[in-house]
Motif scaffolding. Structure first.
Motif, PDB file in Angstrom:
ATOM      1  N   VAL A  58       0.976 -17.624 -10.778  1.00 41.75           N
ATOM      2  CA  VAL A  58      -0.189 -17.263  -9.965  1.00 41.75           C
ATOM      3  C   VAL A  58      -1.078 -16.284 -10.715  1.00 41.75           C
ATOM      4  O   VAL A  58      -2.308 -16.422 -10.725  1.00 41.75           O
ATOM      5  N   GLY A  59      -0.499 -15.313 -11.368  1.00 40.92           N
ATOM      6  CA  GLY A  59      -1.287 -14.349 -12.137  1.00 40.92           C
ATOM      7  C   GLY A  59      -2.036 -15.010 -13.276  1.00 40.92           C
ATOM      8  O   GLY A  59      -3.193 -14.682 -13.549  1.00 40.92           O
ATOM      9  N   ASN A  60      -1.398 -15.940 -13.942  1.00 36.45           N
ATOM     10  CA  ASN A  60      -2.045 -16.643 -15.044  1.00 36.45           C
ATOM     11  C   ASN A  60      -3.196 -17.499 -14.526  1.00 36.45           C
ATOM     12  O   ASN A  60      -4.257 -17.562 -15.143  1.00 36.45           O
ATOM     13  N   ARG A  61      -3.000 -18.156 -13.405  1.00 32.82           N
ATOM     14  CA  ARG A  61      -4.084 -18.971 -12.839  1.00 32.82           C
ATOM     15  C   ARG A  61      -5.258 -18.100 -12.395  1.00 32.82           C
ATOM     16  O   ARG A  61      -6.407 -18.463 -12.579  1.00 32.82           O
ATOM     17  N   ARG A  62      -4.929 -16.957 -11.797  1.00 24.37           N
ATOM     18  CA  ARG A  62      -6.008 -16.054 -11.373  1.00 24.37           C
ATOM     19  C   ARG A  62      -6.777 -15.532 -12.578  1.00 24.37           C
ATOM     20  O   ARG A  62      -7.995 -15.470 -12.572  1.00 24.37           O
ATOM     21  N   ALA A  63      -6.053 -15.150 -13.611  1.00 19.00           N
ATOM     22  CA  ALA A  63      -6.713 -14.629 -14.809  1.00 19.00           C
ATOM     23  C   ALA A  63      -7.528 -15.726 -15.494  1.00 19.00           C
ATOM     24  O   ALA A  63      -8.648 -15.481 -15.945  1.00 19.00           O
ATOM     25  N   SER A  64      -6.988 -16.941 -15.530  1.00 18.28           N
ATOM     26  CA  SER A  64      -7.719 -18.050 -16.140  1.00 18.28           C
ATOM     27  C   SER A  64      -8.961 -18.384 -15.322  1.00 18.28           C
ATOM     28  O   SER A  64     -10.024 -18.652 -15.885  1.00 18.28           O
ATOM     29  N   ALA A  65      -8.834 -18.362 -14.014  1.00 17.29           N
ATOM     30  CA  ALA A  65      -9.988 -18.658 -13.160  1.00 17.29           C
ATOM     31  C   ALA A  65     -11.051 -17.579 -13.326  1.00 17.29           C
ATOM     32  O   ALA A  65     -12.241 -17.874 -13.380  1.00 17.29           O
ATOM     33  N   GLY A  66     -10.659 -16.343 -13.444  1.00 18.84           N
ATOM     34  CA  GLY A  66     -11.605 -15.250 -13.632  1.00 18.84           C
ATOM     35  C   GLY A  66     -12.316 -15.366 -14.966  1.00 18.84           C
ATOM     36  O   GLY A  66     -13.522 -15.183 -15.068  1.00 18.84           O
ATOM     37  N   ASN A  67     -11.607 -15.718 -16.015  1.00 22.45           N
ATOM     38  CA  ASN A  67     -12.217 -15.883 -17.336  1.00 22.45           C
ATOM     39  C   ASN A  67     -13.144 -17.092 -17.359  1.00 22.45           C
ATOM     40  O   ASN A  67     -14.181 -17.083 -18.000  1.00 22.45           O
ATOM     41  N   TYR A  68     -12.767 -18.139 -16.676  1.00 24.64           N
ATOM     42  CA  TYR A  68     -13.573 -19.344 -16.656  1.00 24.64           C
ATOM     43  C   TYR A  68     -14.909 -19.101 -15.959  1.00 24.64           C
ATOM     44  O   TYR A  68     -15.952 -19.511 -16.434  1.00 24.64           O
ATOM     45  N   THR A  69     -14.875 -18.376 -14.851  1.00 23.90           N
ATOM     46  CA  THR A  69     -16.130 -18.099 -14.135  1.00 23.90           C
ATOM     47  C   THR A  69     -16.992 -17.125 -14.927  1.00 23.90           C
ATOM     48  O   THR A  69     -18.206 -17.214 -14.892  1.00 23.90           O
ATOM     49  N   ASP A  70     -16.367 -16.215 -15.679  1.00 28.16           N
ATOM     50  CA  ASP A  70     -17.138 -15.291 -16.487  1.00 28.16           C
ATOM     51  C   ASP A  70     -17.885 -16.041 -17.598  1.00 28.16           C
ATOM     52  O   ASP A  70     -19.031 -15.744 -17.899  1.00 28.16           O
TER      53      ASP A  70
END
Length: 74
Positions: A58-70
């Motif tokens: 879950v943490g990896n998906r959240r971090a990946s989603a945050g980087n992707y939107t950035d």
């Protein structure tokens, strides 16, 4: 007279067999309790490991989603 000698011979043997039987029962019980404790600890560790893996996913998906939107906003 023979019965008295037989009784004198058998009493220590009966006492030794009784003590050995007590020891065997105690060992079986101790091993059984050890196995139960080990199984319980294994399930607890398995549960904690699954929870940790879930948290990493879950943490990896959240971090990946945050980087992707950035990256899309720039």
């Amino acid at each position: 007279m023979f019965e008295l000698l037989l009784l004198i011979y058998l009493l220590p043997l009966i006492a030794i067999v009784a003590l050995l039987l007590k020891l065997a029962i105690w060992l079986v019980r101790a091993v059984f309790l050890l196995v139960l404790w080990l199984v319980k600890k294994a399930f607890v560790l398995l549960g904690k490991g699954l929870l940790l893996a879930f948290a990493f996913i879950v943490g990896n998906r959240r971090a990946s989603a945050g980087n992707y939107t950035d990256r899309q906003q720039r």
